[in-house]
Write a protein that holds these residues in place. Structure first.
Motif, PDB file in Angstrom:
ATOM      1  N   THR A 134       3.009   5.933  -7.204  1.00 12.41           N
ATOM      2  CA  THR A 134       2.192   6.864  -7.972  1.00 12.41           C
ATOM      3  C   THR A 134       2.953   8.166  -8.206  1.00 12.41           C
ATOM      4  O   THR A 134       2.890   8.751  -9.289  1.00 12.41           O
ATOM      5  CB  THR A 134       0.878   7.155  -7.218  1.00 12.41           C
ATOM      6  OG1 THR A 134       0.308   5.911  -6.836  1.00 12.41           O
ATOM      7  CG2 THR A 134      -0.090   7.914  -8.088  1.00 12.41           C
ATOM      8  N   LEU A 135       3.686   8.604  -7.170  1.00 12.73           N
ATOM      9  CA  LEU A 135       4.471   9.837  -7.321  1.00 12.73           C
ATOM     10  C   LEU A 135       5.766   9.582  -8.079  1.00 12.73           C
ATOM     11  O   LEU A 135       6.075  10.257  -9.063  1.00 12.73           O
ATOM     12  CB  LEU A 135       4.813  10.402  -5.936  1.00 12.73           C
ATOM     13  CG  LEU A 135       3.639  10.895  -5.114  1.00 12.73           C
ATOM     14  CD1 LEU A 135       4.093  11.249  -3.712  1.00 12.73           C
ATOM     15  CD2 LEU A 135       3.009  12.107  -5.801  1.00 12.73           C
ATOM     16  N   LEU A 166      16.781   8.125  -7.705  1.00 13.58           N
ATOM     17  CA  LEU A 166      17.010   9.135  -6.671  1.00 13.58           C
ATOM     18  C   LEU A 166      15.765   9.357  -5.815  1.00 13.58           C
ATOM     19  O   LEU A 166      15.863   9.484  -4.596  1.00 13.58           O
ATOM     20  CB  LEU A 166      17.432  10.462  -7.316  1.00 13.58           C
ATOM     21  CG  LEU A 166      18.892  10.503  -7.762  1.00 13.58           C
ATOM     22  CD1 LEU A 166      19.190  11.791  -8.511  1.00 13.58           C
ATOM     23  CD2 LEU A 166      19.815  10.371  -6.559  1.00 13.58           C
ATOM     24  N   ALA A 167      14.602   9.389  -6.470  1.00 10.85           N
ATOM     25  CA  ALA A 167      13.360   9.616  -5.727  1.00 10.85           C
ATOM     26  C   ALA A 167      13.121   8.480  -4.738  1.00 10.85           C
ATOM     27  O   ALA A 167      12.762   8.718  -3.582  1.00 10.85           O
ATOM     28  CB  ALA A 167      12.184   9.746  -6.686  1.00 10.85           C
ATOM     29  N   THR A 193       0.308   1.771 -15.232  1.00 11.84           N
ATOM     30  CA  THR A 193      -0.296   0.789 -14.321  1.00 11.84           C
ATOM     31  C   THR A 193       0.634  -0.403 -14.131  1.00 11.84           C
ATOM     32  O   THR A 193       0.768  -0.930 -13.022  1.00 11.84           O
ATOM     33  CB  THR A 193      -1.637   0.298 -14.891  1.00 11.84           C
ATOM     34  OG1 THR A 193      -2.366   1.433 -15.345  1.00 11.84           O
ATOM     35  CG2 THR A 193      -2.445  -0.443 -13.861  1.00 11.84           C
ATOM     36  N   THR A 194       1.267  -0.824 -15.216  1.00 11.39           N
ATOM     37  CA  THR A 194       2.167  -1.974 -15.142  1.00 11.39           C
ATOM     38  C   THR A 194       3.365  -1.674 -14.245  1.00 11.39           C
ATOM     39  O   THR A 194       3.749  -2.491 -13.404  1.00 11.39           O
ATOM     40  CB  THR A 194       2.640  -2.344 -16.554  1.00 11.39           C
ATOM     41  OG1 THR A 194       1.507  -2.575 -17.372  1.00 11.39           O
ATOM     42  CG2 THR A 194       3.512  -3.585 -16.537  1.00 11.39           C
ATOM     43  N   LYS A 195       3.933  -0.475 -14.405  1.00 15.22           N
ATOM     44  CA  LYS A 195       5.060  -0.079 -13.549  1.00 15.22           C
ATOM     45  C   LYS A 195       4.642  -0.057 -12.088  1.00 15.22           C
ATOM     46  O   LYS A 195       5.360  -0.530 -11.205  1.00 15.22           O
ATOM     47  CB  LYS A 195       5.541   1.320 -13.938  1.00 15.22           C
ATOM     48  CG  LYS A 195       6.320   1.405 -15.223  1.00 15.22           C
ATOM     49  CD  LYS A 195       6.746   2.846 -15.403  1.00 15.22           C
ATOM     50  CE  LYS A 195       7.476   3.065 -16.702  1.00 15.22           C
ATOM     51  NZ  LYS A 195       7.837   4.485 -16.866  1.00 15.22           N
ATOM     52  N   LEU A 196       3.450   0.489 -11.877  1.00 13.84           N
ATOM     53  CA  LEU A 196       2.939   0.602 -10.513  1.00 13.84           C
ATOM     54  C   LEU A 196       2.739  -0.785  -9.903  1.00 13.84           C
ATOM     55  O   LEU A 196       3.060  -1.023  -8.742  1.00 13.84           O
ATOM     56  CB  LEU A 196       1.610   1.366 -10.550  1.00 13.84           C
ATOM     57  CG  LEU A 196       1.204   2.106  -9.291  1.00 13.84           C
ATOM     58  CD1 LEU A 196       2.296   3.054  -8.844  1.00 13.84           C
ATOM     59  CD2 LEU A 196      -0.092   2.866  -9.529  1.00 13.84           C
ATOM     60  N   LEU A 210       0.832  -1.203   0.000  1.00 13.02           N
ATOM     61  CA  LEU A 210       0.000   0.000   0.000  1.00 13.02           C
ATOM     62  C   LEU A 210       0.870   1.257   0.000  1.00 13.02           C
ATOM     63  O   LEU A 210       0.641   2.193  -0.779  1.00 13.02           O
ATOM     64  CB  LEU A 210      -0.904  -0.020   1.231  1.00 13.02           C
ATOM     65  CG  LEU A 210      -2.183   0.786   1.108  1.00 13.02           C
ATOM     66  CD1 LEU A 210      -3.095   0.173   0.065  1.00 13.02           C
ATOM     67  CD2 LEU A 210      -2.882   0.866   2.455  1.00 13.02           C
ATOM     68  N   VAL A 211       1.879   1.258   0.881  1.00 17.70           N
ATOM     69  CA  VAL A 211       2.806   2.388   0.898  1.00 17.70           C
ATOM     70  C   VAL A 211       3.523   2.473  -0.448  1.00 17.70           C
ATOM     71  O   VAL A 211       3.693   3.562  -1.016  1.00 17.70           O
ATOM     72  CB  VAL A 211       3.833   2.250   2.053  1.00 17.70           C
ATOM     73  CG1 VAL A 211       4.840   3.389   2.011  1.00 17.70           C
ATOM     74  CG2 VAL A 211       3.124   2.219   3.390  1.00 17.70           C
TER      75      VAL A 211
END
Lengths: 253, 308
Positions: B97-98, B109-110, B199-202, B90-91
């Motif tokens: 998403t960001l 880096l993010a 969506t796939t990356k997520l 969930l986290v």
């Protein structure tokens, strides 16, 4: 009268101050091969990328099978039944031929969770094997895409697009860099796909030998504007086309 | 041949706690935990090609969720393991998403920054994590039976590991797994095939967080203490090194890397001050000379040797 499967209506594309495509309209009839030709920089690929939804036109409309797709996302095109190939090969290089084609069938592998978890969904595999055989990639099924020679890589682009089971196939210079023998077999394959499978093809191509042989209609672009349209014969003899390709003197000769 | 090897490995894993010392069993638990961590990183980096460097943070989230589920709620073990994975996922979904608006080095880096921020949270959120004092993890219980030592924890840890390996294989062979690799190889082509790239990356990001969360819960089963110090970038780099040593993009490499490199890192604990230098060197050497990993490197050289 054949149904117009794809209608491009007054599409204009501006990149900053540059007008890449100017008030361009095009109708592609179902079950035909329609070629889009023109000198380098004429706006063919820009138009092509608008239809496949990779670019957004500044104005105008794109209608596929009576549905306005001007604002539909590129990832929806496969579901509409619109497949495209890429001019500069965009294969999944580290994956095998079979996997490349299977990803082409992505939109057909959905459904319930057990269906989605299947490694080789039987309903899809038959079509995939058929596509692989038809494009002559059978012997290379387990080869990685990057290890294929250029001709076969071009074929794999086509095979992957066919796995979408498209109604409209958009091909961006499929014959570029191919040998004569390969162009001849591409010619046969495309003709067969249209005549027996009822596919509709819009092709951007520089190889005139192929364009003149397979096209039902040809549209000529120059500087982003349509300068001629008609059968290959008509276009070949059009003074404006000859001028665009060979210069003013040739047109009057 | 392959099946025989697999059977031998299974037999070895089953008799291991019967014939070895407590330390060896502890080490086995630790290596199995790292295996699951590596599988998570394999999914996001190896399969989907997204450079996420927040594995340690999700691992930590898993450990604390598990600790909390035990002490505060008294949940049964399977539930707390699942909860650890889900909270981490969930986290991961929120961060993904960001962060997934970025790519390559910016994404790295993010996610690195997120990992650092989470370590700070672990250090400061004293009621849950014990803050700088660390947290004593109470023994987990399974079917009313308390797991108080490594030997008792081992079968549970092994079972979870096998379950996660199985899940990795199923995912890799599924439609989603194919979409992961499509996105890794060419985003534009994936789009044209109807793959929703974002969506796939997520999904890859959240799944990898889920794996790390479960690994955290595994750690909480046999461990009695956790300090935020061991949930920093160092751990992420350790996992990354394992995956690279094993061979990026290779599933068996991720497992092999976890075991081989896990052993190396355990040996290096004798020399803690050199530990990171050695990790760094190994990472560089592998990227330069064996970018496809240790096992592919050995295989290639064996082939060359056989031919000569």
């Amino acid at each position: 009268m054949r149904k117009e499967l794809l209608k491009v209506e007054n599409v204009t594309v501006r990149f900053g101050g540059l007008v890449a495509v100017n008030d361009f309209s095009l109708n592609v009839a179902q079950g035909t091969i329609h070629a889009l030709i023109g000198p380098n920089g004429a706006g063919k690929s820009t138009t092509f990328n608008c239809i496949s939804r990779f670019y957004q036109p500044t104005s105008g409309r794109i209608v596929f099978d009576d549905t306005d797709i001007t604002h539909a996302p590129a990832s929806e095109m496969a579901r509409y039944g619109i497949a495209r190939s890429f001019q500069n090969l965009e294969l999944f290089n580290e994956l095998t031929v079979l996997e490349n084609v299977m990803i082409g069938a992505h939109v057909h592998c959905g459904g319930s969770l057990p269906d989605r978890l299947q490694a080789k969904p039987p309903a899809v595999m038959r079509h995939i094997e058929e596509v692989i055989e038809r494009t002559g990639l059978g012997p290379y099924r387990e080869h990685k895409a990057r290890n294929l020679d250029f001709g076969h890589q071009k074929l794999l682009e086509l095979a992957r697009a066919l796995a979408i089971r498209p109604r409209l196939l958009l091909l961006d210079e499929p014959a570029a860099g191919l040998r004569n023998r390969e162009i001849a077999s591409l010619d046969r394959l495309l003709t067969d796909l249209v005549r027996t499978d009822g596919l509709t093809v819009l092709i951007v191509e520089h190889v005139m030998q192929l364009v003149m042989s397979i096209s039902d209609r040809v549209t000529v672009l120059n500087f982003g504007t349509k300068i001629a349209e008609g059968t290959p014969q008509e276009v070949r003899n059009d003074p404006a086309v000859i001028e665009a390709y060979l210069g003013k003197e040739a047109a009057h000769a | 041949m392959r099946i025989l090897g697999l059977l031998a490995a299974m037999a070895g894993l089953i008799v291991l706690p019967l014939i070895s010392s407590g330390y060896v069993v502890y080490l086995a638990n630790l290596l199995l935990t790292f295996t699951v961590l590596c599988l998570g990183m394999h999914i996001v980096i190896g399969e989907a090609g997204q450079f996420s460097l927040a594995q340690a943070a999700f691992y930590g989230i898993g450990i604390y969720t598990s600790g909390l589920a035990n002490t505060a709620f008294g949940w049964p073990l399977p539930l707390s393991v699942l909860a650890s994975g889900l909270v981490a996922a969930l986290v991961g979904l929120c961060i993904g998403t960001l962060a997934l608006r970025m790519r390559d080095i910016y994404l790295a880096l993010a996610t690195f920054a997120f990992g650092e921020a989470m370590q700070w949270v672990f250090l400061s959120w004293t009621p849950v994590t014990g803050g700088p004092n660390g947290l004593r993890i109470p023994p987990a219980s399974l079917l009313g039976f308390e797991i108080v030592n490594d030997r008792q924890a081992y079968p549970v840890v092994l079972a979870i590991t096998i379950l996660m390996i199985w899940a990795t294989v199923v995912i890799a062979r599924s439609r989603l797994g194919r979409a992961f690799r499509a996105v890794r190889e060419s985003e534009v082509a994936a789009l044209a095939m109807g793959v929703s790239v974002q969506t796939t990356k997520l999904a890859a990001f959240a799944l990898s967080a889920f794996f790390a969360g479960v690994a955290g819960a595994m750690f909480a089963i046999y461990s009695t203490y956790i300090h935020p110090d061991s949930l920093g970038f160092q751990t992420t780099i350790l996992v990354l090194t394992m995956v690279v040593v094993g061979g990026l993009g290779s599933f068996s490499g991720a497992i092999g890397g976890a075991i081989v490199f896990g052993l190396i890192s355990e040996l290096l604990r004798q020399a803690p001050s050199y530990q990171e230098i050695i990790y760094g060197l190994i990472l560089i050497v592998f990227m330069m000379f064996a970018p496809r990993g240790l096992f592919a490197f050995i295989g290639d050289n064996l082939k060359r040797f056989a031919r000569a």
